[in-house]
Design an enzyme around this catalytic site. Structure first.
Site: not given
Length: 361
Positions: A262, A296, A315
Site C-alpha cells: 500500500r 493513483e 498497481h
C-alpha cells in the site's frame, strides 16, 4: 427465488461471480442481476460525502442502489456500500466482498442495517508474492532500465562494469515488513534463492518463524541488516507512514526498497521533501520498486518520474486471471454458506460474526 446482485468490474467480472455461485450446491433458485463498475480502466477512490464515504471503491451510489432493488445478497469487489446505500436497500441481508479487506464497505452502517459482510482473505496472495519477488529482481538487476535502453538503440555494456553491476538474492539478507499470507509466500521463494529472511511483524510468533525458516526482528534491526526491504503490512493508523526519513537512514548503503502493498506505508514526506529522489540520485538508496502510491495514478509532477534506479508499475501485483477466479469463488462460497444457514468462514462485521456464532451453536 433469491435475488442476487453480482456487482463486478473489469477484473472480477459479474459473470465470474454468477458462474461461481451457480456452481455451489444447495443454494436454491437464483435470480442474478449484473452490475459492472469502471475499475480498472477508471481508478478507484473514495465514494460518498465527507464523513460518510468509503475508500477504494468504484461506481456510484445511485447505480448501486438501483441495481440492489429487491436483492437479498450481493457479491462485489469494489461497489461503494455507504450508509446511504444500506439505508436504500431494505431487502439486503448479506454482502460478500471479494477482497482481503472490505474497505469499500461502511461496516458500522452494515451493522446498523443488520447486513452481514464477508471478505476474501488470501485471494491474491500467490499473485502478489510472485510480483513482489519479480519487482525485487527487476530493481536489483536493473532489468527495466536495460530493456528500455536497448529498445531505444543503446547497448549499455557499461552496466557490466563493477560500479554499475547489480546484486544477487543468493546470500543476501532480505527484510519483510509484514508477514501475512503474502509475506509468507515471498519468504518461501526468497529462501529458495538462497536469501536469509528477516521478518518484522508484531503478530508473528517465534514458532511460526522457526517453522518457516525465517528470523523475527524489530523493525530498526531489520532495516539496518537488510540489503533488500520489501513491505507487506496492511495499511492502518499504526502502519501509515511507517517508512520515513529516519527509517531510510537506517538502511545500508545501496539497499533496495520494494513496496507492492500500500502506498501509504511510505511516508509521503520523504517524497515531497525530495529526500527519496536525492537518496536515489546519490546512491544512498540503490533502488526503489513501487507498485502502489499515495495518489493513483501519480501526478505529472511526481518527484520520481525522472529519478534513477526506480521500477514503477501501475498497481498490478494482484492482476492474474487466477486471482479473479479465486476472488469470485471465495465470495460465492460465503454467499452459499449464508444461504444454506451455515457459519461464514470469513466474517468481516459484527452481524456476520453473530450469524456465524448463532448457526454454529
Amino acid at each position: 427465488m433469491t435475488r442476487v446482485l453480482a456487482a463486478g468490474d473489469g477484473f472480477v467480472l459479474p459473470a465470474l461471480f454468477d458462474e461461481a455461485l451457480r456452481g455451489e450446491p444447495d443454494v436454491g433458485d437464483l435470480d442474478i442481476a449484473h452490475l459492472t463498475a469502471g475499475w480498472p480502466t477508471e481508478p478507484f477512490g473514495p465514494v460518498g460525502p465527507e464523513g460518510a464515504r468509503v475508500e477504494e471503491a468504484s461506481g456510484t451510489e445511485d447505480d448501486l442502489v438501483a441495481a440492489l432493488d429487491g436483492a437479498r445478497v450481493c457479491l462485489t469487489q469494489m461497489a461503494p456500500f455507504t450508509s446511504r446505500v444500506f439505508d436504500a436497500a431494505p431487502d439486503l441481508q448479506m454482502v460478500a466482498v471479494s477482497r482481503g479487506g472490505p474497505v469499500n464497505v461502511d461496516l458500522a452502517a452494515a451493522d446498523r442495517a443488520g447486513v452481514a459482510v464477508a471478505q476474501a482473505p488470501g485471494r491474491n496472495a500467490a499473485a502478489a508474492a510472485e510480483y513482489a519477488v519479480g519487482m525485487t529482481l527487476a530493481a536489483l538487476r536493473r532489468i527495466p532500465l536495460a530493456d528500455r535502453e536497448l529498445r531505444d538503440g543503446t547497448w549499455r555494456g557499461d552496466l557490466y562494469a563493477y560500479d554499475e553491476a547489480g546484486l544477487e538474492l543468493d546470500g543476501a539478507t532480505v527484510g519483510l515488513v509484514g508477514y501475512g499470507a503474502i509475506g509468507r509466500l515471498v519468504a518461501r521463494v526468497l529462501r529458495a534463492f538462497g536469501a536469509t529472511v528477516l521478518v518484522a511483524d508484531p503478530y508473528t510468533d517465534e514458532a511460526t518463524a522457526s517453522t518457516d525458516g525465517v528470523r523475527l526482528a524489530e523493525l530498526d534491526e531489520l532495516l539496518r541488516s537488510s540489503s533488500v526491504v520489501s513491505l507487506h503490512a496492511r495499511l492502518s493508523d499504526e502502519t501509515r507512514g511507517m517508512i520515513g526519513a529516519r527509517e531510510l537512514d537506517l538502511l545500508p548503503e545501496g539497499a533496495v526498497l520494494v513496496n507492492s502493498a500500500r502506498g501509504g506505508l511510505l511516508d509521503s514526506g520523504v517524497m515531497d521533501s525530495g529526500r527519496l529522489p536525492e537518496a536515489l540520485r546519490s546512491g544512498r538508496l540503490g533502488g526503489l520498486a513501487l507498485d502502489v502510491y499515495d495518489v493513483e495514478p501519480p501526478p505529472d509532477d511526481w518527484p520520481l518520474h525522472h529519478a534513477p534506479n526506480v521500477v514503477a508499475t501501475p498497481h498490478l501485483a494482484g492482476a492474474t486471471k487466477q486471482t479473479a477466479h479465486r476472488a469470485a469463488s471465495i465470495a460465492a462460497g460465503e454467499v452459499a454458506r449464508f444461504l444454506r444457514g451455515e457459519p461464514l468462514w470469513h466474517p468481516a462485521n459484527e452481524v456476520a460474526r453473530a450469524h456465524t456464532e448463532g448457526v454454529a451453536s
